[in-house]
Design a protein around this motif. Structure first.
Motif, PDB file in Angstrom:
ATOM      1  N   PRO A 292      33.080  35.539  36.021  1.00 14.25           N
ATOM      2  CA  PRO A 292      34.350  36.045  36.549  1.00 14.25           C
ATOM      3  C   PRO A 292      34.880  35.091  37.615  1.00 14.25           C
ATOM      4  CG  PRO A 292      32.522  37.321  37.416  1.00 14.25           C
ATOM      5  CD  PRO A 292      31.945  36.358  36.436  1.00 14.25           C
ATOM      6  N   VAL A 293      36.192  34.876  37.621  1.00 18.75           N
ATOM      7  CA  VAL A 293      36.810  34.042  38.657  1.00 18.75           C
ATOM      8  C   VAL A 293      37.962  34.818  39.290  1.00 18.75           C
ATOM      9  CG1 VAL A 293      36.141  31.794  37.747  1.00 18.75           C
ATOM     10  CG2 VAL A 293      38.230  32.831  36.938  1.00 18.75           C
ATOM     11  N   ASP A 294      38.012  34.790  40.606  1.00 19.66           N
ATOM     12  CA  ASP A 294      39.099  35.438  41.330  1.00 19.66           C
ATOM     13  C   ASP A 294      39.266  34.775  42.684  1.00 19.66           C
ATOM     14  OD1 ASP A 294      36.845  36.383  42.617  1.00 19.66           O
ATOM     15  OD2 ASP A 294      37.311  38.498  42.377  1.00 19.66           O
ATOM     16  N   GLY A 295      40.264  35.170  43.400  1.00 14.70           N
ATOM     17  CA  GLY A 295      40.491  34.662  44.747  1.00 14.70           C
ATOM     18  C   GLY A 295      40.646  33.154  44.797  1.00 14.70           C
ATOM     19  N   LYS A 296      39.944  32.526  45.737  1.00 15.24           N
ATOM     20  CA  LYS A 296      40.044  31.073  45.925  1.00 15.24           C
ATOM     21  C   LYS A 296      39.506  30.303  44.725  1.00 15.24           C
ATOM     22  CE  LYS A 296      39.971  31.124  50.941  1.00 15.24           C
ATOM     23  NZ  LYS A 296      39.283  30.665  52.159  1.00 15.24           N
ATOM     24  N   HIS A 297      38.492  30.844  44.086  1.00 14.87           N
ATOM     25  CA  HIS A 297      37.943  30.180  42.896  1.00 14.87           C
ATOM     26  C   HIS A 297      39.001  30.126  41.788  1.00 14.87           C
ATOM     27  CE1 HIS A 297      34.416  29.956  39.791  1.00 14.87           C
ATOM     28  NE2 HIS A 297      35.251  28.959  39.679  1.00 14.87           N
ATOM     29  N   LEU A 298      39.698  31.219  41.566  1.00 21.19           N
ATOM     30  CA  LEU A 298      40.753  31.255  40.563  1.00 21.19           C
ATOM     31  C   LEU A 298      41.886  30.306  40.945  1.00 21.19           C
ATOM     32  CD1 LEU A 298      42.015  32.345  37.982  1.00 21.19           C
ATOM     33  CD2 LEU A 298      42.876  34.294  39.315  1.00 21.19           C
ATOM     34  N   ALA A 299      42.270  30.290  42.209  1.00 24.80           N
ATOM     35  CA  ALA A 299      43.332  29.383  42.669  1.00 24.80           C
ATOM     36  C   ALA A 299      42.938  27.934  42.411  1.00 24.80           C
ATOM     37  CB  ALA A 299      43.613  29.608  44.145  1.00 24.80           C
ATOM     38  N   TYR A 300      41.678  27.604  42.644  1.00 31.04           N
ATOM     39  CA  TYR A 300      41.186  26.241  42.394  1.00 31.04           C
ATOM     40  C   TYR A 300      41.261  25.924  40.899  1.00 31.04           C
ATOM     41  CZ  TYR A 300      37.967  22.348  41.854  1.00 31.04           C
ATOM     42  OH  TYR A 300      37.419  21.139  41.514  1.00 31.04           O
ATOM     43  N   GLU A 301      40.788  26.828  40.061  1.00 33.52           N
ATOM     44  CA  GLU A 301      40.795  26.605  38.609  1.00 33.52           C
ATOM     45  C   GLU A 301      42.226  26.452  38.086  1.00 33.52           C
ATOM     46  OE1 GLU A 301      38.234  26.034  36.679  1.00 33.52           O
ATOM     47  OE2 GLU A 301      36.573  26.707  37.925  1.00 33.52           O
ATOM     48  N   GLN A 302      43.170  27.195  38.639  1.00 33.37           N
ATOM     49  CA  GLN A 302      44.558  27.140  38.191  1.00 33.37           C
ATOM     50  C   GLN A 302      45.225  25.806  38.515  1.00 33.37           C
ATOM     51  OE1 GLN A 302      45.872  30.768  40.083  1.00 33.37           O
ATOM     52  NE2 GLN A 302      45.934  31.831  38.118  1.00 33.37           N
ATOM     53  N   LYS A 303      44.673  25.047  39.450  1.00 37.43           N
ATOM     54  CA  LYS A 303      45.226  23.725  39.772  1.00 37.43           C
ATOM     55  C   LYS A 303      44.934  22.697  38.691  1.00 37.43           C
ATOM     56  CE  LYS A 303      45.042  24.352  44.755  1.00 37.43           C
ATOM     57  NZ  LYS A 303      44.408  23.944  46.013  1.00 37.43           N
ATOM     58  N   ASN A 304      43.959  22.974  37.848  1.00 39.81           N
ATOM     59  CA  ASN A 304      43.627  22.068  36.751  1.00 39.81           C
ATOM     60  C   ASN A 304      44.766  22.101  35.726  1.00 39.81           C
ATOM     61  OD1 ASN A 304      42.609  20.881  34.377  1.00 39.81           O
ATOM     62  ND2 ASN A 304      40.553  21.642  34.768  1.00 39.81           N
ATOM     63  N   PRO A 305      45.294  20.928  35.334  1.00 34.18           N
ATOM     64  CA  PRO A 305      46.407  20.922  34.376  1.00 34.18           C
ATOM     65  C   PRO A 305      46.051  21.511  33.011  1.00 34.18           C
ATOM     66  CG  PRO A 305      45.700  18.678  34.897  1.00 34.18           C
ATOM     67  CD  PRO A 305      44.923  19.598  35.779  1.00 34.18           C
ATOM     68  N   ASP A 306      44.761  21.582  32.696  1.00 35.26           N
ATOM     69  CA  ASP A 306      44.328  22.148  31.413  1.00 35.26           C
ATOM     70  C   ASP A 306      44.107  23.654  31.473  1.00 35.26           C
ATOM     71  OD1 ASP A 306      44.342  19.627  30.226  1.00 35.26           O
ATOM     72  OD2 ASP A 306      42.279  19.217  30.842  1.00 35.26           O
ATOM     73  N   PHE A 307      44.338  24.268  32.635  1.00 39.13           N
ATOM     74  CA  PHE A 307      44.133  25.709  32.776  1.00 39.13           C
ATOM     75  C   PHE A 307      45.162  26.458  31.932  1.00 39.13           C
ATOM     76  CE2 PHE A 307      45.009  29.856  34.549  1.00 39.13           C
ATOM     77  CZ  PHE A 307      43.743  30.372  34.769  1.00 39.13           C
TER      78      PHE A 307
END
Length: 72
Positions: free
Chosen positions: A50-65
């Motif tokens: 599961p990803v949420d909070g800051k971890h999700l924000a970090y993952e969303q910065k990836n252009p392949d997200f």
């Protein structure tokens, strides 16, 4: 909740770290996320996280997200 799923594209070959891929999925539970991937792909699932909070924000910065959607 958003889940990060790491997988190998095939169940036939031995897993290799260099060939690990990732997909993101919106599901109610980890069990549902795993079930959706198992029912809709031939992938060998390595890990469901599961990803949420800051971890999700970090993952969303990836252009392949991108969220993967399967018919339930």
């Amino acid at each position: 909740m958003i889940f990060k799923i790491t997988y190998q594209e095939t169940k036939i070959r031995n897993p290799k770290r260099e060939e690990t891929k990732t997909l993101y999925l919106d599901a109610e539970t980890e069990i549902e996320a795993r079930h959706l991937v198992e029912q809709n792909t031939p992938f060998n699932i390595e890990f469901v996280q599961p990803v949420d909070g800051k971890h999700l924000a970090y993952e969303q910065k990836n252009p392949d997200f991108a969220l993967t959607e399967f018919n339930k």
